[in-house]
Design a protein around this motif. Structure first.
Motif, PDB file in Angstrom:
ATOM      1  N   TYR A 193      39.088  -8.428  70.466  1.00 11.57           N
ATOM      2  CA  TYR A 193      40.324  -7.754  70.058  1.00 11.57           C
ATOM      3  C   TYR A 193      40.311  -6.398  70.738  1.00 11.57           C
ATOM      4  CZ  TYR A 193      44.058  -6.075  66.979  1.00 11.57           C
ATOM      5  OH  TYR A 193      45.238  -5.597  66.478  1.00 11.57           O
ATOM      6  N   TRP A 194      41.056  -6.267  71.825  1.00 10.08           N
ATOM      7  CA  TRP A 194      40.982  -5.048  72.613  1.00 10.08           C
ATOM      8  C   TRP A 194      42.333  -4.715  73.223  1.00 10.08           C
ATOM      9  CZ3 TRP A 194      41.690  -5.609  77.966  1.00 10.08           C
ATOM     10  CH2 TRP A 194      41.592  -6.919  78.450  1.00 10.08           C
ATOM     11  N   ARG A 195      42.442  -3.486  73.694  1.00  5.58           N
ATOM     12  CA  ARG A 195      43.651  -2.992  74.349  1.00  5.58           C
ATOM     13  C   ARG A 195      43.248  -2.232  75.608  1.00  5.58           C
ATOM     14  NH1 ARG A 195      47.881  -2.755  70.290  1.00  5.58           N
ATOM     15  NH2 ARG A 195      46.951  -3.135  68.256  1.00  5.58           N
ATOM     16  N   ALA A 196      44.086  -2.307  76.626  1.00  4.48           N
ATOM     17  CA  ALA A 196      43.902  -1.504  77.835  1.00  4.48           C
ATOM     18  C   ALA A 196      44.939  -0.393  77.814  1.00  4.48           C
ATOM     19  CB  ALA A 196      44.070  -2.377  79.077  1.00  4.48           C
ATOM     20  N   PHE A 197      44.635   0.714  78.487  1.00  3.26           N
ATOM     21  CA  PHE A 197      45.581   1.822  78.536  1.00  3.26           C
ATOM     22  C   PHE A 197      45.569   2.470  79.908  1.00  3.26           C
ATOM     23  CE2 PHE A 197      41.626   3.928  77.472  1.00  3.26           C
ATOM     24  CZ  PHE A 197      41.669   5.101  78.207  1.00  3.26           C
ATOM     25  N   ALA A 198      46.666   3.145  80.223  1.00  3.77           N
ATOM     26  CA  ALA A 198      46.759   3.965  81.433  1.00  3.77           C
ATOM     27  C   ALA A 198      47.382   5.290  81.050  1.00  3.77           C
ATOM     28  CB  ALA A 198      47.613   3.268  82.488  1.00  3.77           C
ATOM     29  N   ASP A 199      46.796   6.366  81.541  1.00  2.04           N
ATOM     30  CA  ASP A 199      47.386   7.694  81.409  1.00  2.04           C
ATOM     31  C   ASP A 199      48.154   7.955  82.692  1.00  2.04           C
ATOM     32  OD1 ASP A 199      46.205   8.040  78.943  1.00  2.04           O
ATOM     33  OD2 ASP A 199      44.526   9.196  79.719  1.00  2.04           O
ATOM     34  N   CYS A 200      49.417   8.339  82.539  1.00  6.04           N
ATOM     35  CA  CYS A 200      50.297   8.509  83.685  1.00  6.04           C
ATOM     36  C   CYS A 200      50.590   9.990  83.929  1.00  6.04           C
ATOM     37  CB  CYS A 200      51.592   7.725  83.460  1.00  6.04           C
ATOM     38  SG  CYS A 200      51.276   5.958  83.191  1.00  6.04           S
ATOM     39  N   SER A 201      51.088  10.301  85.105  1.00  2.00           N
ATOM     40  CA  SER A 201      51.325  11.687  85.485  1.00  2.00           C
ATOM     41  C   SER A 201      52.416  12.361  84.654  1.00  2.00           C
ATOM     42  CB  SER A 201      51.672  11.783  86.978  1.00  2.00           C
ATOM     43  OG  SER A 201      52.834  11.034  87.275  1.00  2.00           O
ATOM     44  N   ASN A 202      53.165  11.608  83.858  1.00  5.31           N
ATOM     45  CA  ASN A 202      54.147  12.194  82.945  1.00  5.31           C
ATOM     46  C   ASN A 202      53.504  12.598  81.619  1.00  5.31           C
ATOM     47  OD1 ASN A 202      53.702   9.643  81.921  1.00  5.31           O
ATOM     48  ND2 ASN A 202      55.858   9.092  81.741  1.00  5.31           N
ATOM     49  N   ARG A 203      52.160  12.553  81.547  1.00  8.32           N
ATOM     50  CA  ARG A 203      51.357  12.928  80.376  1.00  8.32           C
ATOM     51  C   ARG A 203      51.564  11.995  79.185  1.00  8.32           C
ATOM     52  NH1 ARG A 203      51.911  19.407  81.091  1.00  8.32           N
ATOM     53  NH2 ARG A 203      50.578  19.495  82.912  1.00  8.32           N
ATOM     54  N   VAL A 204      51.887  10.761  79.477  1.00  8.33           N
ATOM     55  CA  VAL A 204      52.056   9.736  78.452  1.00  8.33           C
ATOM     56  C   VAL A 204      50.978   8.682  78.668  1.00  8.33           C
ATOM     57  CG1 VAL A 204      53.587   7.929  77.550  1.00  8.33           C
ATOM     58  CG2 VAL A 204      54.537  10.132  78.268  1.00  8.33           C
ATOM     59  N   ARG A 205      50.377   8.213  77.571  1.00 12.42           N
ATOM     60  CA  ARG A 205      49.422   7.102  77.612  1.00 12.42           C
ATOM     61  C   ARG A 205      50.181   5.832  77.239  1.00 12.42           C
ATOM     62  NH1 ARG A 205      44.123   8.198  74.768  1.00 12.42           N
ATOM     63  NH2 ARG A 205      43.742   9.115  76.805  1.00 12.42           N
ATOM     64  N   TYR A 206      50.101   4.819  78.098  1.00  5.95           N
ATOM     65  CA  TYR A 206      50.737   3.522  77.851  1.00  5.95           C
ATOM     66  C   TYR A 206      49.644   2.525  77.496  1.00  5.95           C
ATOM     67  CZ  TYR A 206      54.836   5.717  79.766  1.00  5.95           C
ATOM     68  OH  TYR A 206      55.886   6.572  79.968  1.00  5.95           O
ATOM     69  N   VAL A 207      49.851   1.770  76.416  1.00  9.19           N
ATOM     70  CA  VAL A 207      48.842   0.892  75.852  1.00  9.19           C
ATOM     71  C   VAL A 207      49.394  -0.530  75.748  1.00  9.19           C
ATOM     72  CG1 VAL A 207      47.324   0.528  73.859  1.00  9.19           C
ATOM     73  CG2 VAL A 207      47.981   2.847  74.504  1.00  9.19           C
ATOM     74  N   THR A 208      48.539  -1.512  76.032  1.00  9.87           N
ATOM     75  CA  THR A 208      48.946  -2.913  75.901  1.00  9.87           C
ATOM     76  C   THR A 208      48.879  -3.330  74.432  1.00  9.87           C
ATOM     77  OG1 THR A 208      46.710  -3.801  76.116  1.00  9.87           O
ATOM     78  CG2 THR A 208      47.961  -3.465  78.161  1.00  9.87           C
TER      79      THR A 208
END
Length: 127
Positions: A85-100
């Motif tokens: 049970y896991w999630r991946a994330f990316a931090d973007c240059s707009n200072r927002v973290r997007y999570v699956t």
């Protein structure tokens, strides 16, 4: 957020390629694609924004989540992980973290930052 967790963070950026704009039909949304490493089945969707954005430290690591092959290229952060049970994330240059959404099993995940931004780091956490 999810009890035991694992984080793999990268702190380097990439150059945005014009072809990377094709990943998201929506200007302000982060998206993701996942490929099951056992069956090859693919799916995609909208990644949700994490409260606190990229200013929040990723959760600490757990022994049961294995991740490998992380990369950043333009708008995209990719990683392969195996866990229950896991999630991946990316931090973007707009200072927002997007999570699956929550994932299970062995998957190759690519998170695409919104058009006009770039991926600056990412990782995965969970059990």
């Amino acid at each position: 957020m999810l009890g035991a967790s694992a984080a793999l963070a990268l702190g380097f950026g990439g150059v945005m390629a014009p072809s990377a704009q094709a990943h998201s039909p929506y200007w302000g949304d982060g998206t993701y694609t996942q490929t099951d490493l056992r069956t090859g089945a693919r799916s995609s969707g909208i990644a949700f924004q994490s409260p606190g954005g990229s200013y929040v430290d990723p959760p600490v690591s757990a022994a049961s989540l294995r991740c490998w092959g992380a990369y950043i290229s333009g708008r995209t952060f990719g990683i392969s992980c195996s866990g229950t049970y896991w999630r991946a994330f990316a931090d973007c240059s707009n200072r927002v973290r997007y999570v699956t959404p929550a994932l299970s099993g062995s998957k190759r995940v690519a998170i695409h930052c919104p058009a006009g931004t770039r991926a600056v780091r990412g990782g995965a956490y969970g059990r």
